[in-house]
Design a protein around this motif. Structure first.
Motif, PDB file in Angstrom:
ATOM      1  N   LEU A  78      31.173  41.269  38.240  1.00  0.00           N
ATOM      2  CA  LEU A  78      31.134  41.403  36.920  1.00  0.00           C
ATOM      3  C   LEU A  78      30.808  40.006  36.696  1.00  0.00           C
ATOM      4  O   LEU A  78      31.657  39.521  35.937  1.00  0.00           O
ATOM      5  N   GLN A  79      29.505  39.326  37.101  1.00  0.00           N
ATOM      6  CA  GLN A  79      29.136  37.616  36.696  1.00  0.00           C
ATOM      7  C   GLN A  79      30.198  37.040  36.441  1.00  0.00           C
ATOM      8  O   GLN A  79      30.112  35.806  35.837  1.00  0.00           O
ATOM      9  N   GLY A  80      30.835  37.129  37.332  1.00  0.00           N
ATOM     10  CA  GLY A  80      31.586  36.304  37.599  1.00  0.00           C
ATOM     11  C   GLY A  80      33.196  35.985  37.164  1.00  0.00           C
ATOM     12  O   GLY A  80      34.182  35.185  37.256  1.00  0.00           O
ATOM     13  N   SER A  81      33.249  37.534  36.313  1.00  0.00           N
ATOM     14  CA  SER A  81      34.682  37.293  35.877  1.00  0.00           C
ATOM     15  C   SER A  81      35.635  37.532  36.160  1.00  0.00           C
ATOM     16  O   SER A  81      35.336  37.844  37.673  1.00  0.00           O
ATOM     17  N   PRO A  82      36.686  37.466  35.787  1.00  0.00           N
ATOM     18  CA  PRO A  82      37.310  36.814  35.240  1.00  0.00           C
ATOM     19  C   PRO A  82      37.365  35.661  35.193  1.00  0.00           C
ATOM     20  O   PRO A  82      37.213  35.092  34.263  1.00  0.00           O
ATOM     21  N   GLY A  83      36.922  34.691  36.147  1.00  0.00           N
ATOM     22  CA  GLY A  83      36.898  33.774  36.126  1.00  0.00           C
ATOM     23  C   GLY A  83      37.830  32.614  35.119  1.00  0.00           C
ATOM     24  O   GLY A  83      38.666  32.844  35.322  1.00  0.00           O
ATOM     25  N   VAL A  84      37.828  31.899  34.294  1.00  0.00           N
ATOM     26  CA  VAL A  84      38.510  30.297  33.903  1.00  0.00           C
ATOM     27  C   VAL A  84      39.325  31.866  33.372  1.00  0.00           C
ATOM     28  O   VAL A  84      40.385  31.246  32.380  1.00  0.00           O
ATOM     29  N   LEU A  85      39.216  32.498  32.479  1.00  0.00           N
ATOM     30  CA  LEU A  85      39.975  33.626  31.983  1.00  0.00           C
ATOM     31  C   LEU A  85      40.942  34.614  32.785  1.00  0.00           C
ATOM     32  O   LEU A  85      41.740  35.250  31.852  1.00  0.00           O
ATOM     33  N   SER A  86      41.147  34.312  34.160  1.00  0.00           N
ATOM     34  CA  SER A  86      41.684  34.599  35.074  1.00  0.00           C
ATOM     35  C   SER A  86      43.390  34.842  34.522  1.00  0.00           C
ATOM     36  O   SER A  86      43.832  35.559  34.602  1.00  0.00           O
ATOM     37  N   ALA A  87      44.282  34.479  34.316  1.00  0.00           N
ATOM     38  CA  ALA A  87      44.608  34.613  33.163  1.00  0.00           C
ATOM     39  C   ALA A  87      45.739  35.590  32.531  1.00  0.00           C
ATOM     40  O   ALA A  87      46.963  35.502  32.221  1.00  0.00           O
ATOM     41  N   ARG A  88      44.137  34.924  31.784  1.00  0.00           N
ATOM     42  CA  ARG A  88      44.782  36.065  30.448  1.00  0.00           C
ATOM     43  C   ARG A  88      43.757  37.113  30.087  1.00  0.00           C
ATOM     44  O   ARG A  88      43.180  37.118  29.068  1.00  0.00           O
ATOM     45  N   TYR A  89      43.156  37.588  31.367  1.00  0.00           N
ATOM     46  CA  TYR A  89      41.752  38.129  31.897  1.00  0.00           C
ATOM     47  C   TYR A  89      42.447  39.355  30.861  1.00  0.00           C
ATOM     48  O   TYR A  89      41.680  39.597  29.896  1.00  0.00           O
ATOM     49  N   ALA A  90      43.450  39.966  30.626  1.00  0.00           N
ATOM     50  CA  ALA A  90      43.613  40.988  30.191  1.00  0.00           C
ATOM     51  C   ALA A  90      44.289  40.591  28.606  1.00  0.00           C
ATOM     52  O   ALA A  90      44.756  41.317  27.513  1.00  0.00           O
ATOM     53  N   GLY A  91      44.388  39.322  28.055  1.00  0.00           N
ATOM     54  CA  GLY A  91      44.564  39.047  27.232  1.00  0.00           C
ATOM     55  C   GLY A  91      46.426  38.854  27.684  1.00  0.00           C
ATOM     56  O   GLY A  91      47.082  38.762  28.003  1.00  0.00           O
ATOM     57  N   GLU A  92      46.683  38.377  25.642  1.00  0.00           N
ATOM     58  CA  GLU A  92      48.389  37.551  25.606  1.00  0.00           C
ATOM     59  C   GLU A  92      49.066  38.521  25.491  1.00  0.00           C
ATOM     60  O   GLU A  92      48.844  39.557  24.614  1.00  0.00           O
TER      61      GLU A  92
END
Length: 194
Positions: A78-92
């Motif tokens: 996934l080209q490094g995803s979730p990466g820095v968005l790991s805690a909010r990968y599925a949104g808020e």
């Protein structure tokens, strides 16, 4: 006498883990909430930029040395995803269950399930420190569809360590702290601070 160090987090687990090791190099670690420091924005796509921003924010508002971390899981397919968005990968709002569901769905069509946890720690002596102390660590494994284990948090139940035949959620806290990306980064930071 120990010097006060502000942890740019209010996470009790991080406070305990960081506090134990950093006391050996002369620091008494306190969460930023003790100083009424609000969470800093994390607008960047690189872990190091977010950690530096959080450390400078805590140091600026307290006038004390500060430490921040930024970490997450990076999936190669996934080209490094979730990466820095790991805690909010599925949104808020943030949800480990929803993040895991999204990750498993996004990875389903890929054969490569390799992934790694990554952590960067940034220590600043003061808000405008021109030479922050930076340490990082990575922990390699693969993502499995079916969760295993009761420990840990985040993606741990889906993060398999092939050499051990266990997920991160099946490790004891001592095993996890010894092997993990955060444990590696913290030991490196302590050595640099010595």
């Amino acid at each position: 006498m120990l010097r006060t160090l502000v942890l740019a987090s209010n996470n009790a687990g991080k406070l305990k883990e960081f506090g134990q090791l950093l006391s050996r190099v002369g620091f008494d670690v306190h969460p930023q909430g003790e100083f009424n420091v609000p969470e800093a924005d994390e607008p960047y796509f690189a872990f190091v930029e977010n950690a530096l921003t959080k450390a400078r924010h805590a140091a600026r508002l307290t006038g004390k040395p500060a430490l921040a971390d930024d970490s997450g899981v990076c999936v190669n397919a996934l080209q490094g995803s979730p990466g820095v968005l790991s805690a909010r990968y599925a949104g808020e709002p943030k949800s480990d269950a929803e993040n895991n569901r999204k990750l498993i769905a996004d990875l389903a069509k890929h054969n490569d399930k390799s992934a790694y946890y990554y952590c960067v720690l940034v220590f600043v002596r003061h808000a405008d420190d021109p030479q922050p102390v930076i340490a990082d660590g990575s922990w390699h494994g693969e993502i499995i569809a079916e969760p295993r284990g009761e420990g840990g948090f985040g993606y741990d139940a889906h993060f398999l360590l092939p050499d051990l035949g266990k997920t991160a959620a099946e490790l004891t806290s001592l095993e996890k702290n010894t092997l993990s990306h955060r444990g590696q980064a913290l030991r490196t930071l302590v050595e640099k601070l010595r």
